[in-house]
Design a protein around this motif. Structure first.
Motif, PDB file in Angstrom:
ATOM      1  N   ARG A  50       0.839  -1.171  -0.086  1.00 55.31           N
ATOM      2  CA  ARG A  50       0.025   0.008   0.005  1.00 55.31           C
ATOM      3  C   ARG A  50       0.915   1.282   0.028  1.00 55.31           C
ATOM      4  O   ARG A  50       1.772   1.313   0.683  1.00 55.31           O
ATOM      5  N   THR A  51       0.517   2.153  -0.951  1.00 54.56           N
ATOM      6  CA  THR A  51       1.287   3.541  -1.027  1.00 54.56           C
ATOM      7  C   THR A  51       0.221   4.620  -0.798  1.00 54.56           C
ATOM      8  O   THR A  51      -0.978   4.635  -0.951  1.00 54.56           O
ATOM      9  N   ALA A  52       0.621   5.869  -0.999  1.00 55.49           N
ATOM     10  CA  ALA A  52      -0.187   6.868  -0.983  1.00 55.49           C
ATOM     11  C   ALA A  52      -0.644   7.228  -2.206  1.00 55.49           C
ATOM     12  O   ALA A  52      -2.019   7.654  -2.256  1.00 55.49           O
ATOM     13  N   ARG A  53      -0.365   6.382  -3.143  1.00 54.07           N
ATOM     14  CA  ARG A  53      -1.228   6.441  -4.477  1.00 54.07           C
ATOM     15  C   ARG A  53      -2.273   5.321  -4.680  1.00 54.07           C
ATOM     16  O   ARG A  53      -2.851   5.342  -5.746  1.00 54.07           O
ATOM     17  N   GLY A  54      -2.157   4.312  -3.945  1.00 52.70           N
ATOM     18  CA  GLY A  54      -3.074   3.012  -3.825  1.00 52.70           C
ATOM     19  C   GLY A  54      -2.194   1.869  -3.618  1.00 52.70           C
ATOM     20  O   GLY A  54      -1.984   1.877  -2.202  1.00 52.70           O
ATOM     21  N   ALA A  55      -2.308   1.011  -4.503  1.00 52.31           N
ATOM     22  CA  ALA A  55      -1.718  -0.525  -4.135  1.00 52.31           C
ATOM     23  C   ALA A  55      -0.790  -0.855  -5.430  1.00 52.31           C
ATOM     24  O   ALA A  55      -1.197  -0.507  -6.530  1.00 52.31           O
ATOM     25  N   GLU A  56       0.441  -1.224  -4.920  1.00 55.55           N
ATOM     26  CA  GLU A  56       1.352  -1.666  -5.963  1.00 55.55           C
ATOM     27  C   GLU A  56       1.843  -3.076  -5.879  1.00 55.55           C
ATOM     28  O   GLU A  56       1.982  -3.578  -4.638  1.00 55.55           O
ATOM     29  N   LEU A  57       1.947  -3.970  -6.807  1.00 54.42           N
ATOM     30  CA  LEU A  57       2.391  -5.225  -6.558  1.00 54.42           C
ATOM     31  C   LEU A  57       3.588  -5.517  -6.354  1.00 54.42           C
ATOM     32  O   LEU A  57       4.613  -4.545  -6.494  1.00 54.42           O
ATOM     33  N   THR A  58       3.848  -6.291  -5.416  1.00 49.64           N
ATOM     34  CA  THR A  58       5.355  -6.621  -5.077  1.00 49.64           C
ATOM     35  C   THR A  58       5.624  -7.762  -6.032  1.00 49.64           C
ATOM     36  O   THR A  58       5.105  -7.811  -6.970  1.00 49.64           O
ATOM     37  N   ILE A  59       7.097  -8.001  -5.920  1.00 48.12           N
ATOM     38  CA  ILE A  59       7.714  -8.855  -6.639  1.00 48.12           C
ATOM     39  C   ILE A  59       7.117 -10.098  -7.170  1.00 48.12           C
ATOM     40  O   ILE A  59       6.839 -10.493  -8.190  1.00 48.12           O
ATOM     41  N   ASP A  60       6.566 -10.728  -5.704  1.00 53.02           N
ATOM     42  CA  ASP A  60       5.672 -11.820  -5.770  1.00 53.02           C
ATOM     43  C   ASP A  60       4.309 -11.725  -6.603  1.00 53.02           C
ATOM     44  O   ASP A  60       3.919 -12.486  -7.294  1.00 53.02           O
ATOM     45  N   GLY A  61       3.742 -10.590  -6.317  1.00 50.65           N
ATOM     46  CA  GLY A  61       2.598 -10.131  -6.961  1.00 50.65           C
ATOM     47  C   GLY A  61       2.552 -10.258  -8.372  1.00 50.65           C
ATOM     48  O   GLY A  61       1.750 -10.366  -9.400  1.00 50.65           O
ATOM     49  N   GLN A  62       3.726  -9.626  -8.885  1.00 47.62           N
ATOM     50  CA  GLN A  62       4.045  -9.493 -10.412  1.00 47.62           C
ATOM     51  C   GLN A  62       4.282 -11.039 -11.036  1.00 47.62           C
ATOM     52  O   GLN A  62       3.801 -11.163 -12.349  1.00 47.62           O
ATOM     53  N   ALA A  63       4.744 -11.618 -10.151  1.00 45.48           N
ATOM     54  CA  ALA A  63       5.193 -13.118 -10.732  1.00 45.48           C
ATOM     55  C   ALA A  63       3.633 -13.741 -10.784  1.00 45.48           C
ATOM     56  O   ALA A  63       3.626 -14.640 -11.532  1.00 45.48           O
ATOM     57  N   PHE A  64       2.770 -13.549  -9.956  1.00 47.98           N
ATOM     58  CA  PHE A  64       1.665 -14.179  -9.973  1.00 47.98           C
ATOM     59  C   PHE A  64       0.535 -13.604 -10.897  1.00 47.98           C
ATOM     60  O   PHE A  64      -0.308 -14.608 -11.307  1.00 47.98           O
ATOM     61  N   LEU A  65       0.625 -12.334 -11.285  1.00 47.85           N
ATOM     62  CA  LEU A  65      -0.288 -11.863 -12.091  1.00 47.85           C
ATOM     63  C   LEU A  65      -0.488 -12.364 -13.317  1.00 47.85           C
ATOM     64  O   LEU A  65      -1.754 -12.810 -13.807  1.00 47.85           O
ATOM     65  N   PRO A  66       0.444 -12.837 -14.365  1.00 51.12           N
ATOM     66  CA  PRO A  66       0.144 -13.512 -15.558  1.00 51.12           C
ATOM     67  C   PRO A  66      -0.572 -14.817 -15.304  1.00 51.12           C
ATOM     68  O   PRO A  66      -1.406 -15.299 -16.171  1.00 51.12           O
ATOM     69  N   HIS A  67      -0.309 -15.776 -14.287  1.00 53.20           N
ATOM     70  CA  HIS A  67      -0.997 -17.059 -13.864  1.00 53.20           C
ATOM     71  C   HIS A  67      -2.605 -16.487 -13.566  1.00 53.20           C
ATOM     72  O   HIS A  67      -3.089 -17.324 -13.690  1.00 53.20           O
ATOM     73  N   ALA A  68      -2.551 -15.458 -12.587  1.00 51.23           N
ATOM     74  CA  ALA A  68      -3.980 -15.438 -12.220  1.00 51.23           C
ATOM     75  C   ALA A  68      -4.986 -14.887 -13.629  1.00 51.23           C
ATOM     76  O   ALA A  68      -5.897 -15.453 -13.660  1.00 51.23           O
ATOM     77  N   ARG A  69      -4.349 -14.097 -14.338  1.00 51.25           N
ATOM     78  CA  ARG A  69      -4.937 -13.890 -15.684  1.00 51.25           C
ATOM     79  C   ARG A  69      -5.321 -15.144 -16.383  1.00 51.25           C
ATOM     80  O   ARG A  69      -6.591 -15.277 -16.892  1.00 51.25           O
TER      81      ARG A  69
END
Length: 311
Positions: A50-69
């Motif tokens: 969580r940041t002031a601008r919203g939510a940013e993916l962690t390195i693990d989140g970036q790795a998980f995203l294509p598989h989630a799609r």
């Protein structure tokens, strides 16, 4: 893994905001937070920072995203494969050269945009079980075998009464007749190696024999229609029955004759079976097509067994 949780994760990754993802998914922001917390516990990693601008993916989140799609795409394809109007209509026609196949070809010509899967199941018990399990949508059968009523959830409608014809070789005693009566067939050997005890067509021919004193032999292996035609062509003492709409081709030299049978004309009753709760729109179209085009019913001068369903 819960697909709604995965969809929530992808929604946050795309918008960068828990609040916007909640609005897109029509749930509360608290529900979104709980879903992500559950997903992170399940995976054992943090997916967002969580940041002031919203939510940013962690390195693990970036790795998980294509598989989630990909998970969501696979789920959509799976749902689409069985969605009403998308899945092909699956219909059992018993065999490729019989009247039921001709009925389905007529339906396909009238509805060329309808996807069809045509299958061939052997006996009525297998066909009914396949209808009840959803493996097929409909089956053409003679309804019903004596002592084996259809289950209450299976509907049927009589769609065609097909006259039987006598098939003989050129040297058979009846080969030159323009038609033959059932009484004239008494004493002649009718060979039908495809009759299998327990089938609806075996029940039909058993009753035909009993009613008119005919002789039908089912002896010998069934090597298929080509071998049957060869034998009938070469054996003056043998003849066989076939349906008027059965499509067979034989060499010109065989000299085979198809002769109408009369007084009365035995007709084979074809019915369409389906599950009463089947919502496939093409099934309704098939039933309407058959009602409009194929509904020749037995009348005066014809014969069917007493057990054949009238509906």
């Amino acid at each position: 893994m819960d697909l709604e949780t995965v969809r929530t994760f992808v929604g946050i990754a795309d918008t960068g905001q828990f609040r916007e993802a909640a609005a897109d998914l029509a749930v509360t922001q608290q529900a979104v937070s709980k879903r992500i917390a559950a997903l992170e516990r399940n995976l054992g990693v943090r997916l967002f920072t969580r940041t002031a601008r919203g939510a940013e993916l962690t390195i693990d989140g970036q790795a998980f995203l294509p598989h989630a799609r990909e998970l969501l795409r696979v789920a959509e394809r799976a749902a689409a494969s069985v969605r009403a109007g998308v899945r092909p209509l699956r219909v059992d026609v018993i065999a490729s050269r019989v009247a039921a196949t001709g009925l389905m070809r007529g339906f396909h010509r009238a509805h060329p945009g309808t996807d069809l899967d045509v299958v061939m199941l052997f006996d009525i018990e297998t066909a009914v079980a396949a209808i009840r399990s959803g493996a097929i949508d409909a089956s053409f059968r003679a309804v019903a075998v004596p002592g084996k009523p259809l289950p209450e959830d299976i509907e049927s409608v009589r769609v065609l009464d097909e006259p039987l014809q006598l098939l003989t070789g050129p040297d058979h005693a009846l080969a030159t007749a323009r038609s033959v009566t059932v009484a004239q067939l008494a004493g002649h050997r009718i060979w039908m190696p495809g009759i299998v005890p327990g089938t609806e067509w075996a029940a039909y021919y058993d009753d035909l024999v009993a009613e008119f004193g005919l002789t039908i032999e089912a002896t010998g292996p069934n090597f298929g229609s080509d071998a049957l035609l060869d034998t009938i062509a070469d054996t003056p003492a043998l003849a066989t029955f076939m349906g008027e709409q059965t499509r067979l081709v034989w060499p010109a030299g065989h000299g085979l004759r198809r002769i109408p049978v009369t007084d009365p004309t035995p007709v084979y009753p074809h019915s369409l079976l389906w599950h009463r709760d089947n919502p496939h729109p093409a099934l309704a179209a098939l039933r309407a097509h058959l009602a409009a085009t194929a509904g020749r019913q037995a009348g005066a001068g014809t014969w069917t067994p007493s057990w054949v369903a009238a509906r």
